[in-house]
Design a protein around this motif. Structure first.
Motif, PDB file in Angstrom:
ATOM      1  N   THR A 100       0.810  -1.228   0.000  1.00 49.30           N
ATOM      2  CA  THR A 100       0.000   0.000   0.000  1.00 49.30           C
ATOM      3  C   THR A 100       0.836   1.267   0.000  1.00 49.30           C
ATOM      4  O   THR A 100       0.295   2.348  -0.214  1.00 49.30           O
ATOM      5  N   GLU A 101       2.141   1.149   0.231  1.00 44.13           N
ATOM      6  CA  GLU A 101       2.998   2.331   0.307  1.00 44.13           C
ATOM      7  C   GLU A 101       3.910   2.417  -0.904  1.00 44.13           C
ATOM      8  O   GLU A 101       4.470   1.415  -1.357  1.00 44.13           O
ATOM      9  N   ALA A 102       4.053   3.615  -1.436  1.00 51.22           N
ATOM     10  CA  ALA A 102       4.955   3.839  -2.566  1.00 51.22           C
ATOM     11  C   ALA A 102       6.400   3.892  -2.083  1.00 51.22           C
ATOM     12  O   ALA A 102       6.674   4.031  -0.882  1.00 51.22           O
ATOM     13  N   ALA A 103       7.322   3.759  -3.017  1.00 48.93           N
ATOM     14  CA  ALA A 103       8.713   4.064  -2.698  1.00 48.93           C
ATOM     15  C   ALA A 103       8.774   5.504  -2.187  1.00 48.93           C
ATOM     16  O   ALA A 103       8.106   6.385  -2.732  1.00 48.93           O
ATOM     17  N   SER A 104       9.547   5.741  -1.138  1.00 53.36           N
ATOM     18  CA  SER A 104       9.498   7.046  -0.474  1.00 53.36           C
ATOM     19  C   SER A 104      10.887   7.629  -0.271  1.00 53.36           C
ATOM     20  O   SER A 104      11.848   6.905  -0.013  1.00 53.36           O
ATOM     21  N   SER A 105      10.973   8.943  -0.389  1.00 52.68           N
ATOM     22  CA  SER A 105      12.182   9.691  -0.046  1.00 52.68           C
ATOM     23  C   SER A 105      11.808  10.738   0.997  1.00 52.68           C
ATOM     24  O   SER A 105      10.801  11.439   0.831  1.00 52.68           O
ATOM     25  N   TYR A 106      12.614  10.830   2.036  1.00 52.23           N
ATOM     26  CA  TYR A 106      12.430  11.842   3.062  1.00 52.23           C
ATOM     27  C   TYR A 106      13.616  12.796   2.977  1.00 52.23           C
ATOM     28  O   TYR A 106      14.769  12.384   3.135  1.00 52.23           O
ATOM     29  N   ILE A 107      13.320  14.048   2.690  1.00 56.25           N
ATOM     30  CA  ILE A 107      14.360  15.020   2.350  1.00 56.25           C
ATOM     31  C   ILE A 107      14.343  16.164   3.361  1.00 56.25           C
ATOM     32  O   ILE A 107      13.298  16.794   3.583  1.00 56.25           O
ATOM     33  N   ILE A 108      15.482  16.414   3.987  1.00 53.77           N
ATOM     34  CA  ILE A 108      15.642  17.558   4.885  1.00 53.77           C
ATOM     35  C   ILE A 108      16.431  18.630   4.135  1.00 53.77           C
ATOM     36  O   ILE A 108      17.596  18.413   3.779  1.00 53.77           O
ATOM     37  N   ARG A 109      15.772  19.742   3.864  1.00 55.08           N
ATOM     38  CA  ARG A 109      16.415  20.826   3.116  1.00 55.08           C
ATOM     39  C   ARG A 109      16.796  21.951   4.065  1.00 55.08           C
ATOM     40  O   ARG A 109      15.946  22.525   4.733  1.00 55.08           O
ATOM     41  N   SER A 110      18.090  22.244   4.120  1.00 57.46           N
ATOM     42  CA  SER A 110      18.595  23.294   4.998  1.00 57.46           C
ATOM     43  C   SER A 110      18.436  24.655   4.331  1.00 57.46           C
ATOM     44  O   SER A 110      18.969  24.889   3.245  1.00 57.46           O
ATOM     45  N   GLU A 111      17.705  25.555   4.978  1.00 61.82           N
ATOM     46  CA  GLU A 111      17.574  26.915   4.457  1.00 61.82           C
ATOM     47  C   GLU A 111      18.874  27.703   4.616  1.00 61.82           C
ATOM     48  O   GLU A 111      19.142  28.657   3.889  1.00 61.82           O
ATOM     49  N   GLN A 112      19.704  27.278   5.551  1.00 64.75           N
ATOM     50  CA  GLN A 112      20.970  27.964   5.816  1.00 64.75           C
ATOM     51  C   GLN A 112      21.971  27.749   4.687  1.00 64.75           C
ATOM     52  O   GLN A 112      22.636  28.680   4.242  1.00 64.75           O
ATOM     53  N   THR A 113      22.075  26.521   4.206  1.00 63.39           N
ATOM     54  CA  THR A 113      23.094  26.196   3.194  1.00 63.39           C
ATOM     55  C   THR A 113      22.513  25.748   1.860  1.00 63.39           C
ATOM     56  O   THR A 113      23.227  25.700   0.862  1.00 63.39           O
ATOM     57  N   GLY A 114      21.226  25.392   1.837  1.00 55.31           N
ATOM     58  CA  GLY A 114      20.637  24.867   0.613  1.00 55.31           C
ATOM     59  C   GLY A 114      20.902  23.387   0.397  1.00 55.31           C
ATOM     60  O   GLY A 114      20.500  22.819  -0.616  1.00 55.31           O
TER      61      GLY A 114
END
Length: 260
Positions: A100-114
């Motif tokens: 029932t779950e798709a392949a997943s990516s969890y992404i942490i994007r830093s606003e400080q460095t990009g």
């Protein structure tokens, strides 16, 4: 009718924007959250569907990817993400009805460095050669087809390419050579008509530029090869002339950042 078939993983990306990249055990509040469809092939189709005029170009586009159950919320979200009038078809995708779950990516994007820190999870069984052969049988040798492979599972993909050479000898085949250290990518590139190399793969193979990668790697059957180089642009080589063309990054917007 032309048929463009892309074979690769389809992800649901969860993107958290945070002030800075958190330390281990640090508690941090995100400033925003976004969930969107991702994956090399789906992203390529997203761009292509904006360039193709269905009534004028007569091109049908397909995504072949392992997906959860047809009725799962994840699959419905993926289908809806292409839009109601999208020319992209998922009719040949591989639905895993026990998932029932798709392949997943969890992404942490830093606003400080990009910077972007990624964690992937994919519990869906990969495509088998038998499943691919069943899809190939739905096309005729007279069809004008182009098959593009992400290059996730090189040994299986190589068997897929050999199937196409046998069953659809007029098919055009392109592959991505992207992830450093993935065994079998060179053998895959040697069998394709068009090859796309990534900067990370080229550097891991000892190449200091896109041009060096294109001139040094051996492509037995390719008429074109490309190598992306992030902010350095990209290069293309035409064979057998070995004529290299470099395209720099051009931006009219001062705030644009190239993502490598």
């Amino acid at each position: 009718m032309k048929h463009l078939i892309l074979i690769g993983a389809c992800y649901l990306d969860t993107i958290l924007s945070v002030p800075h990249c958190p330390e281990e055990d640090e508690k941090l509040r995100a400033s925003s959250l976004c969930i969107r469809r991702g994956g090399n092939c789906p992203n390529s189709l997203e761009v292509l569907q904006q360039l193709v005029q269905p009534q004028q170009d007569a091109v049908r586009m397909y995504l072949i990817s392992p997906l959860p159950s047809k009725l799962s919320p994840a699959t419905q979200r993926i289908k809806a993400s292409f839009g109601e009038s999208s020319p992209v078809s998922l009719e040949h995708s591989l639905y895993r009805e026990t998932h029932t779950e798709a392949a997943s990516s969890y992404i942490i994007r830093s606003e400080q460095t990009g910077s972007r820190t990624l964690v992937n999870y994919n519990d869906l069984p990969e495509m088998t050669i038998g499943e691919f052969q069943a899809v190939v049988r739905k096309f005729s040798p007279d069809d004008e087809t182009w098959w593009h492979f992400e290059g996730r599972i090189p040994h299986t993909t190589l068997e897929c390419v050999r199937t196409l050479r046998d069953k659809l000898p007029n098919a055009q085949i392109s592959v991505e050579v992207e992830k450093p250290g993935r065994d079998g990518l060179r053998a895959l590139a040697a069998e394709a008509n068009v090859v796309f190399y990534s900067k990370s793969w080229a550097e891991s193979s000892g190449h200091g530029s896109a041009e060096s990668c294109l001139m040094s790697e051996k492509q037995r059957k390719a008429s074109l090869a490309f190598c992306t180089w992030g902010a350095g642009g990209a290069a293309m080589c035409q064979f057998p002339k070995q004529q290299v063309v470099h395209c720099p990054v051009e931006s009219r917007a001062k705030s644009v950042t190239v993502v490598e």
